[in-house]
Design a protein around this motif. Structure first.
Motif, PDB file in Angstrom:
ATOM      1  N   LEU A  52      26.771  -9.534 -56.768  1.00  0.00           N
ATOM      2  CA  LEU A  52      27.642 -10.182 -57.794  1.00  0.00           C
ATOM      3  C   LEU A  52      26.879  -8.728 -58.298  1.00  0.00           C
ATOM      4  O   LEU A  52      27.526  -8.036 -59.491  1.00  0.00           O
ATOM      5  N   ALA A  53      26.099  -7.987 -58.641  1.00  0.00           N
ATOM      6  CA  ALA A  53      25.822  -6.636 -59.017  1.00  0.00           C
ATOM      7  C   ALA A  53      27.338  -6.042 -58.866  1.00  0.00           C
ATOM      8  O   ALA A  53      27.512  -5.121 -59.783  1.00  0.00           O
ATOM      9  N   GLY A  54      27.898  -5.490 -57.905  1.00  0.00           N
ATOM     10  CA  GLY A  54      28.703  -5.038 -57.077  1.00  0.00           C
ATOM     11  C   GLY A  54      29.818  -5.308 -58.067  1.00  0.00           C
ATOM     12  O   GLY A  54      30.932  -4.496 -58.392  1.00  0.00           O
ATOM     13  N   TRP A  55      30.429  -6.771 -58.569  1.00  0.00           N
ATOM     14  CA  TRP A  55      31.255  -7.126 -59.029  1.00  0.00           C
ATOM     15  C   TRP A  55      30.854  -6.673 -60.760  1.00  0.00           C
ATOM     16  O   TRP A  55      32.086  -6.966 -60.971  1.00  0.00           O
TER      17      TRP A  55
ATOM     18  N   SER B 167      22.682  -7.264 -41.322  1.00  0.00           N
ATOM     19  CA  SER B 167      21.127  -8.108 -41.232  1.00  0.00           C
ATOM     20  C   SER B 167      20.604  -8.461 -42.138  1.00  0.00           C
ATOM     21  O   SER B 167      19.467  -8.490 -41.755  1.00  0.00           O
ATOM     22  N   GLY B 168      20.983  -8.338 -43.438  1.00  0.00           N
ATOM     23  CA  GLY B 168      19.901  -7.947 -44.429  1.00  0.00           C
ATOM     24  C   GLY B 168      19.541  -9.376 -44.700  1.00  0.00           C
ATOM     25  O   GLY B 168      20.761 -10.561 -44.290  1.00  0.00           O
ATOM     26  N   PRO B 169      19.054  -9.726 -45.740  1.00  0.00           N
ATOM     27  CA  PRO B 169      18.141 -11.340 -46.305  1.00  0.00           C
ATOM     28  C   PRO B 169      19.414 -11.550 -47.211  1.00  0.00           C
ATOM     29  O   PRO B 169      20.447 -11.148 -47.569  1.00  0.00           O
ATOM     30  N   TYR B 170      19.867 -13.138 -47.157  1.00  0.00           N
ATOM     31  CA  TYR B 170      20.937 -13.470 -48.043  1.00  0.00           C
ATOM     32  C   TYR B 170      20.897 -13.502 -49.322  1.00  0.00           C
ATOM     33  O   TYR B 170      21.828 -12.986 -50.252  1.00  0.00           O
TER      34      TYR B 170
ATOM     35  N   LEU C  51      32.891  -5.474 -49.552  1.00  0.00           N
ATOM     36  CA  LEU C  51      32.561  -4.837 -48.523  1.00  0.00           C
ATOM     37  C   LEU C  51      31.073  -4.628 -48.540  1.00  0.00           C
ATOM     38  O   LEU C  51      30.690  -4.212 -46.902  1.00  0.00           O
ATOM     39  N   PRO C  52      30.039  -4.537 -49.248  1.00  0.00           N
ATOM     40  CA  PRO C  52      28.863  -3.557 -48.827  1.00  0.00           C
ATOM     41  C   PRO C  52      28.168  -4.862 -48.494  1.00  0.00           C
ATOM     42  O   PRO C  52      27.280  -4.901 -47.234  1.00  0.00           O
ATOM     43  N   ALA C  53      28.409  -5.824 -48.916  1.00  0.00           N
ATOM     44  CA  ALA C  53      27.285  -7.288 -48.237  1.00  0.00           C
ATOM     45  C   ALA C  53      28.053  -7.686 -46.747  1.00  0.00           C
ATOM     46  O   ALA C  53      27.157  -7.625 -45.967  1.00  0.00           O
ATOM     47  N   LEU C  54      29.474  -7.164 -46.679  1.00  0.00           N
ATOM     48  CA  LEU C  54      29.313  -7.277 -45.108  1.00  0.00           C
ATOM     49  C   LEU C  54      28.770  -6.193 -44.823  1.00  0.00           C
ATOM     50  O   LEU C  54      28.750  -6.149 -43.127  1.00  0.00           O
TER      51      LEU C  54
END
Length: 406
Positions: free
Chosen positions: A54-57, A43-46, A36-39
């Motif tokens: 990975l850090a959130g997981w 616009s952030g870098p891949y 969810l945070p990545a979604l």
């Protein structure tokens, strides 16, 4: 070669791999939340977004390891699937709140590595011998290329893939099995708690063994002698024979109550209230002795019913053991039983019986009774002695302080 092939033939290798797969599957349930945070940062870098996922997981997996129930489930599963002898958790301590999240992270990481590697190797093993996938599969290693087909090389490569998959299973299972005692095993605080619980259990069992020796041993001794007396007077004095048989019935009923309690505790079931014998039960004990055909002479102080509970219980068992020994090993003659409240706060106990030849049947001696009495008296800070007194009598004597040590 046995050390390399042996793990591949053990069932625990593959149940351990299943344990790793389950860790990967359980951690996969947290991925939708970690994404969810990545979604939200579309616009952030891949690379940054992948690192965020990975850090959130990892944070969610570690957070799941802080629950007390999680560790209990992991320990039970590790005992069953990894075949590691882990004791059940005795509580939650600070060190375990750190070790369990670390175990979950390693478990999930190894699970994912095993899942991906083993599945790829098995897929290659299936695809190499034929064109079952509708295309061609090409593997390159050290400049050598193998394509899917029907040749012996493809079958050999397929076998190598299966062996590699088995080796991966053995490596993952072995790693988890080595880590489990360190991360899921008892912490120093738990080891102390387990040792204390074990010590309490052993002390309780030793106490029950002593109670069983005192109660059942006395009852069987008295019942044997009473049965012999009943047999001798059955024709000439039926009333005395009936009295002896009634005494046998009463004493064995009391012994059965003691035995039921002891067996219930030894089976670790919920036992009822333990039968408690104190100096208030001394008249009944002496009456059974008389029914056994023994002359009993007593010297008892008034006020024995006011003796503190712990001392009264120990005093009853001491006198019971003394009269039991008199029945087993003493010669014919009176048995003297003394229980006196002495000055300076002491309770003085003694049982004296004549020694030498007699008409009583011989009984085997275990040697545990006197040792148990000495230990019982020592715990109450008392004095104990047993032995001949020089005038043809055996004396068992004890002095107990009426105020038990703190």
């Amino acid at each position: 070669m046995t050390w390399a092939i042996g793990p591949l033939l053990r069932g625990s290798t593959y149940t351990g791999t299943l344990f790793a797969f389950l860790g990967a599957a359980a951690s996969a349930l947290l991925l939708p939340v970690a994404v969810l945070p990545a979604l939200a940062w579309g616009s952030g870098p891949y690379g940054a977004r992948a690192g965020l996922v990975l850090a959130g997981w990892a944070a969610l997996v570690a957070l799941a390891g802080t629950a007390r129930s999680t560790r209990r489930v992991l320990v039970a599963a590790a005992r069953r699937l990894l075949d590691v002898p882990l004791p059940p958790p005795s509580g939650a301590f600070g060190a375990d709140r750190r070790r369990t999240p670390l175990w979950l992270l390693l478990h999930a990481a190894l699970g994912w590595a095993a899942t991906l590697t083993v599945n790829l190797l098995l897929l290659a093993a299936l695809a190499l011998p034929g064109r079952w996938l509708g295309g061609e599969l090409e593997l390159s290693l050290s400049g050598r290329t193998v394509r899917s087909g029907d040749g012996w090389g493809s079958w050999a490569a397929s076998l190598v893939c299966v062996l590699l998959a088995a080796l991966v299973c053995a490596a993952v299972s072995g790693t988890l099995r080595r880590l489990a005692p360190r991360l899921l095993g008892p912490s120093p605080a738990e080891r102390l708690a387990l040792a204390a619980a074990r010590e309490r259990q052993l002390a309780e069992r030793n106490r029950l063994a002593q109670e069983l020796h005192d109660s059942i041993g006395h009852t069987l001794t008295a019942a044997t002698i009473q049965a012999a007396v009943a047999g001798e007077v059955l024709t000439g004095d039926p009333a005395a024979a009936r009295a002896a048989l009634r005494s046998i019935e009463e004493s064995t009923r009391a012994a059965l109550a003691d035995l039921d309690h002891v067996l219930g505790v030894l089976r670790e079931e919920q036992a009822g209230t333990a039968p408690v014998r104190t100096l208030a039960d001394l008249p009944e004990l002496l009456e059974r002795l008389r029914h056994a055909g023994t002359e009993v002479r007593t010297d008892l102080s008034d006020g024995l019913d006011r003796v503190p509970g712990a001392v009264a219980r120990a005093a009853y068992r001491i006198l019971q053991e003394g009269v039991t020994n008199a029945l087993r090993h003493g010669a014919d003659g009176p048995v003297r039983v003394t229980a006196l409240l002495a000055p300076a706060g002491w309770l003085e106990l003694s049982v004296a019986n004549p020694t030498g030849r007699g008409r009583r049947p011989a009984f085997p001696a275990s040697g545990h009774g006197l040792a148990g009495l000495a230990e019982r008296v020592s715990l109450l800070a008392g004095e104990f002695r047993a032995g001949p007194d020089g005038d043809g009598h055996w004396v068992l004597a004890a002095r107990l302080p009426l105020r038990t040590p703190a």
